[in-house]
Design an enzyme around this catalytic site. Structure first.
Site, mmCIF file in Angstrom:
data_model
loop_
_atom_site.group_PDB
_atom_site.id
_atom_site.type_symbol
_atom_site.label_atom_id
_atom_site.label_comp_id
_atom_site.label_asym_id
_atom_site.label_seq_id
_atom_site.Cartn_x
_atom_site.Cartn_y
_atom_site.Cartn_z
ATOM 1 N N ASP A 52 0.833 -1.196 0.000
ATOM 2 C CA ASP A 52 0.000 0.000 0.000
ATOM 3 C C ASP A 52 0.871 1.251 0.000
ATOM 4 O O ASP A 52 2.066 1.200 0.287
ATOM 5 C CB ASP A 52 -0.901 0.012 1.239
ATOM 6 C CG ASP A 52 -1.899 -1.135 1.244
ATOM 7 O OD1 ASP A 52 -2.293 -1.572 0.150
ATOM 8 O OD2 ASP A 52 -2.279 -1.577 2.337
ATOM 9 N N TYR A 110 5.869 -9.328 8.251
ATOM 10 C CA TYR A 110 5.494 -7.935 8.484
ATOM 11 C C TYR A 110 5.685 -7.622 9.957
ATOM 12 O O TYR A 110 5.431 -8.481 10.812
ATOM 13 C CB TYR A 110 4.016 -7.705 8.128
ATOM 14 C CG TYR A 110 3.713 -7.818 6.659
ATOM 15 C CD1 TYR A 110 3.770 -6.696 5.837
ATOM 16 C CD2 TYR A 110 3.374 -9.032 6.089
ATOM 17 C CE1 TYR A 110 3.486 -6.789 4.480
ATOM 18 C CE2 TYR A 110 3.095 -9.135 4.738
ATOM 19 C CZ TYR A 110 3.153 -8.015 3.941
ATOM 20 O OH TYR A 110 2.872 -8.114 2.600
#
Length: 197
Positions: A52, A110
């Protein structure tokens, strides 16, 4: 022709994510421009996944097919000379012709740091999310284990996206910890993730 895998690191603050978008600055677009500038080849750089806008990476894999005679171990130096300071190639290796980063990836890692103190740290504000109010790290840590394993995450995907073939994902590791008085760190390792998951 040969297939080259790159490991790239980037500060995504000034980027609209990974995937090329006409008229917008993206990591893929900047890398493709660097390849064109350094090697004179207009080609596609395939990534392991989209990210993103504003997302950062320390070790994202990507690959391209080239006819360039540049030795593989020299690609980081050659490409970094063309890249802006917020995107770096940290390693390069030659792969089989069929290598596709998206499908040959064995997992993704992540980590999400949250700042929970009273006064923000100006030097980490690009890399740490702000969470106000009390945070029960022990409860979050206890709950994190329930996300591990194979689950259908359809209810957590972005509803504006086309539904993928399968919304089942396997999370190998999920943890929540507090390495400092005002910092909470969430770490997630999985085989793949849904858009905005």
């Amino acid at each position: 022709m040969r297939r080259v895998r790159l490991i790239v690191a980037y500060d995504g603050t000034a980027c609209h994510g990974w995937q090329f978008q006409p008229g917008l600055r993206t990591v893929q677009g900047v890398l493709q421009e660097a390849v064109l500038g350094a090697l004179g080849e207009e080609l596609r750089v395939d990534g392991t996944s989209r990210t993103d806008a504003g997302v950062h990476a320390r070790g994202q894999a990507c690959a391209f097919t080239t006819a360039s005679p540049v030795p593989t171990d020299r690609f980081p130096l050659v490409l970094n000379n063309e890249l802006p300071a917020d995107i770096r190639v940290v390693a390069a290796v030659e792969e089989e012709d069929e290598f596709q980063p998206r499908f040959d990836s064995v997992g993704k890692y992540y980590h999400y740091p949250w700042f929970n103190g009273e006064i923000d740290d100006v030097f980490s504000c690009r890399y740490v999310s702000r969470v106000r109010g009390p945070v029960d790290v022990a409860a979050m840590s206890s709950a994190a284990g329930f996300f591990e394993g194979e689950h259908d995450f359809a209810c957590l995907q972005n509803s504006s996206e086309d539904t993928p073939v399968s919304t089942v994902r396997h999370l190998h590791h999920v943890s929540v910890g507090s390495p400092g008085d005002s910092l909470v760190r969430i770490q997630v390792v999985g085989n793949a993730f849904l858009y905005n998951l």
